[in-house]
Enzyme design. Structure first.
Site, mmCIF file in Angstrom:
data_model
loop_
_atom_site.group_PDB
_atom_site.id
_atom_site.type_symbol
_atom_site.label_atom_id
_atom_site.label_comp_id
_atom_site.label_asym_id
_atom_site.label_seq_id
_atom_site.Cartn_x
_atom_site.Cartn_y
_atom_site.Cartn_z
ATOM 1 N N LYS A 1 0.834 -1.209 0.000
ATOM 2 C CA LYS A 1 0.000 0.000 0.000
ATOM 3 C C LYS A 1 0.868 1.258 0.000
ATOM 4 O O LYS A 1 0.616 2.203 -0.751
ATOM 5 C CB LYS A 1 -0.929 0.002 1.228
ATOM 6 C CG LYS A 1 -2.070 -1.004 1.113
ATOM 7 C CD LYS A 1 -2.791 -1.204 2.424
ATOM 8 C CE LYS A 1 -3.870 -2.293 2.302
ATOM 9 N NZ LYS A 1 -4.499 -2.646 3.575
ATOM 10 N N GLN B 1 -4.151 -0.760 9.705
ATOM 11 C CA GLN B 1 -4.156 -2.129 9.180
ATOM 12 C C GLN B 1 -4.754 -3.102 10.205
ATOM 13 O O GLN B 1 -4.341 -3.131 11.360
ATOM 14 C CB GLN B 1 -2.719 -2.560 8.832
ATOM 15 C CG GLN B 1 -2.603 -3.941 8.219
ATOM 16 C CD GLN B 1 -3.284 -4.052 6.857
ATOM 17 O OE1 GLN B 1 -3.244 -3.143 6.044
ATOM 18 N NE2 GLN B 1 -3.928 -5.177 6.619
ATOM 19 N N ASP C 1 -10.736 3.448 4.235
ATOM 20 C CA ASP C 1 -11.187 2.045 4.213
ATOM 21 C C ASP C 1 -12.712 1.954 4.135
ATOM 22 O O ASP C 1 -13.269 0.888 3.929
ATOM 23 C CB ASP C 1 -10.697 1.314 5.472
ATOM 24 C CG ASP C 1 -9.558 0.347 5.159
ATOM 25 O OD1 ASP C 1 -9.350 0.043 3.963
ATOM 26 O OD2 ASP C 1 -8.884 -0.097 6.102
#
Length: 299
Positions: A53, A97, A120
């Site tokens: 990412k 994460q 997200d």
């Protein structure tokens, strides 16, 4: 002939749009899109994800910041870091994460991210905006957003008159996917493990989306001839033909047999997977545009 969607190719085209939008935003308003990624602990899979990412963010021309915290990090320390990133005007997207180490309350952390920086798409405000049909100011969870790019490229923006079935009702994928299809005027059924006669429900679908985490569960006779099949499952199964102890990745759909019936199908690997990181970058550049008062790009 069945069309097998090349997820890497579609993801690459999304990334191209992100790069152009990033450069144009910086040129027009002097704003450099910023993404902060936070990882806690030393889970190898999580580190691999985070590195890819961060690398992609740099390729897109973002300001890319990575915070790597020890497994002993406390709830208070993590909350303080998120709070400082919320206040940092040079950061437009914040990604924590998951999974977090067991002693941390991940839900409290996710909900503490400002909704407009929640790239997200997991904040209840963003889930609520999607549920009420507000796609203009919310951010959509990356994997369903990516799957929806495939659907739009095959069927266009308006899905009026099409039946869609989503197998799976998770907050992460099933529910937002159903909302996106509904927003595009499809007639949507959410099916799951408790659904009666699941194969019959699936046979009604012009668009069938499988996200249950059960390897090759969807068989050819579940698929309506000519349907579009989106396989979101990623399962590891034994592959003795490759040698002792070897495994291979398969989806929730029995690909070989289903591809004889479907008109369009996504493979695993190489289908929806590459789209998740691409849509994370898309969400970040959308957030950057909104923060600068500019019209974000469409994906």
């Amino acid at each position: 002939m069945t069309t097998v969607i090349d997820g890497k190719q579609v993801a690459a085209s999304v990334i191209e749009t992100v790069k152009m939008a990033t450069a144009s935003l910086e040129k027009q308003s002097g704003v450099k899109t910023g993404l902060a990624v936070v990882i806690v602990g030393d889970d190898p899979a999580s580190h691999a994800y985070v590195n890819s990412k961060s690398k992609m963010a740099k390729q897109c021309g973002f300001k890319s910041v990575q915070h790597t915290l020890s497994a002993e990090t406390t709830q208070e320390e993590l909350a303080a870091l998120v709070s400082s990133l919320n206040a940092d005007r040079s950061i437009h997207g914040i990604l924590v994460q998951l999974p977090l180490p067991k002693h941390l309350n991940s839900e409290a952390i996710i909900q503490s991210i400002l909704p407009e920086k929640d790239v997200d798409g997991l904040h209840v405000v963003n889930a609520g905006k999607l549920a009420t049909g507000d796609l203009e100011t919310g951010l959509v969870s990356c994997t369903p957003a990516g799957a929806m790019v495939f659907v739009r490229r095959m069927h266009g923006e308006d899905l009026s008159g099409l039946n869609a079935v989503v197998i799976g009702r998770s907050n992460l994928f099933g529910k937002p996917m159903a909302q996106l299809l509904l927003n595009a005027n499809a007639t949507v059924t959410i099916a799951h493990s408790r659904t009666k006669d699941l194969p019959a429900v699936c046979r009604n679908a012009d668009i069938l989306v499988a996200a249950v985490g059960r390897p090759q569960m969807v068989k050819a006779d579940w698929v309506k001839p000519g349907a579009t099949v989106i396989d979101v499952g990623i399962n590891r199964i034994a592959a003795p033909e490759r040698g002792e102890g070897k495994t291979r990745l398969v989806g929730d759909v029995a690909f070989e047999e289903a591809s004889n019936v479907a008109a369009v199908i996504t493979p695993v690997p190489g289908g929806v997977g590459p789209m998740t990181i691409a849509m994370l970058m898309a969400n970040t550049v959308i957030a950057g545009h909104r923060a600068a008062g500019q019209t974000p790009p469409k994906f």
